[in-house]
Scaffold this active site. Sequence first.
Site, PDB file in Angstrom:
ATOM      1  N   ASP A  99       0.825  -1.212   0.000  1.00  0.00           N
ATOM      2  CA  ASP A  99       0.000   0.000   0.000  1.00  0.00           C
ATOM      3  C   ASP A  99       0.859   1.262   0.000  1.00  0.00           C
ATOM      4  O   ASP A  99       0.530   2.228  -0.676  1.00  0.00           O
ATOM      5  CB  ASP A  99      -0.985  -0.003   1.179  1.00  0.00           C
ATOM      6  N   ASP A 102       7.156   4.116   2.982  1.00  0.00           N
ATOM      7  CA  ASP A 102       7.284   5.245   3.902  1.00  0.00           C
ATOM      8  C   ASP A 102       8.780   5.400   4.227  1.00  0.00           C
ATOM      9  O   ASP A 102       9.509   6.023   3.456  1.00  0.00           O
ATOM     10  CB  ASP A 102       6.410   4.926   5.118  1.00  0.00           C
ATOM     11  N   ARG A 164      -9.393   0.941   7.543  1.00  0.00           N
ATOM     12  CA  ARG A 164      -8.900   0.293   6.316  1.00  0.00           C
ATOM     13  C   ARG A 164      -9.988   0.172   5.250  1.00  0.00           C
ATOM     14  O   ARG A 164      -9.703   0.108   4.065  1.00  0.00           O
ATOM     15  CB  ARG A 164      -8.403  -1.130   6.620  1.00  0.00           C
TER      16      ARG A 164
HETATM   17  C1  PRP Z   1       2.705  -0.248   6.977  1.00  0.00           C
HETATM   18  C2  PRP Z   1       2.418  -0.191   5.497  1.00  0.00           C
HETATM   19  C3  PRP Z   1       3.680  -0.753   4.890  1.00  0.00           C
HETATM   20  C4  PRP Z   1       4.759  -0.257   5.844  1.00  0.00           C
HETATM   21  C5  PRP Z   1       5.417   0.943   5.278  1.00  0.00           C
HETATM   22  O1  PRP Z   1       2.443  -1.554   7.434  1.00  0.00           O
HETATM   23  O2  PRP Z   1       1.302  -0.994   5.171  1.00  0.00           O
HETATM   24  O3  PRP Z   1       3.643  -2.165   4.910  1.00  0.00           O
HETATM   25  O4  PRP Z   1       4.078   0.084   7.080  1.00  0.00           O
HETATM   26  O5  PRP Z   1       6.316   1.480   6.210  1.00  0.00           O
HETATM   27  P1  PRP Z   1       7.893   1.557   6.003  1.00  0.00           P
HETATM   28  O6  PRP Z   1       8.171   1.967   4.587  1.00  0.00           O
HETATM   29  O7  PRP Z   1       8.283   2.631   6.986  1.00  0.00           O
HETATM   30  O8  PRP Z   1       8.466   0.233   6.360  1.00  0.00           O
HETATM   31  P2  PRP Z   1       2.235  -1.901   8.970  1.00  0.00           P
HETATM   32  O9  PRP Z   1       3.530  -2.369   9.542  1.00  0.00           O
HETATM   33  O10 PRP Z   1       1.586  -0.752   9.661  1.00  0.00           O
HETATM   34  O11 PRP Z   1       1.246  -3.129   8.944  1.00  0.00           O
HETATM   35  P3  PRP Z   1      -0.201  -3.214   8.253  1.00  0.00           P
HETATM   36  O12 PRP Z   1       0.036  -3.293   6.782  1.00  0.00           O
HETATM   37  O13 PRP Z   1      -0.809  -4.452   8.796  1.00  0.00           O
HETATM   38  O14 PRP Z   1      -0.950  -1.969   8.636  1.00  0.00           O
HETATM   39 MG    MG Z   2      -0.430  -0.377   9.528  1.00  0.00          MG
HETATM   40 MN    MN Z   3       1.787  -2.936   5.709  1.00  0.00          MN
END
Ligand code: PRP
Ligand code: MG
Ligand code: MN
Length: 185
Positions: A99, A102, A164
Amino acid sequence: MHEDMEKVLITEEEIARRVRELGAEISRDYAGKELLVVGILKGAVIFMADLVRCLNIPVRLDFMAVSSYGTSSESSGVVRILKDLEQNIEGLDVLIVEDIVDTGLTLNYLRENLLTRGPASLKICTLLDKPSRRKVNVQVDYNGFVIPDEFVVGYGLDYDGRYRHLRDILILKREVYSGKEQREN
Ligand code: PRP
Ligand code: MG
Ligand code: MN
């Protein structure tokens, strides 16, 4: 609009149009091949479901779940696999679907990890790119939208597990998360 939201950043219609474009581009690039699409739980599920239905090539699906260690506000960069792929990817054309990129720590880890398994090819598709927060460089092959440094939810993205299911991508009101966890998603 949901009462916890400041404003809509990307509408449902804009998302749908961009997802169709990405699907067409990916279908062209992999013409004549079968693609293994790897969705990263949970954030990628909504995007993945829409994207794969815009592909007109043979496709199989698999999933991984990862979590990054660290304090609530800062990821340490140490990523742990919570759920691994069910299949051996050696010799397969693999596309990771996420998704958002970051800090880049999650995708950087996933790329390195999956490359050790000997796929024929490995590419990355993200719906959102937030370059202002990047800590490690990640090469993203397909991206939907570059977004500013705002706390966004909806279309798979959560805050504390919520929102979500919302159909647009929205900016969360600061009062909803201020004083609590600052880390995105
Ligand atoms: C979020 C998002 C990405 C990741 C991005 O997942 O969905 O997978 O963080 O962050 P980064 O580039 O800083 O690593 P999360 O760990 O919140 O889990 P989720 O998808 O279950 O919400
Ligand atoms: Mg998350
Ligand atoms: Mn994620």
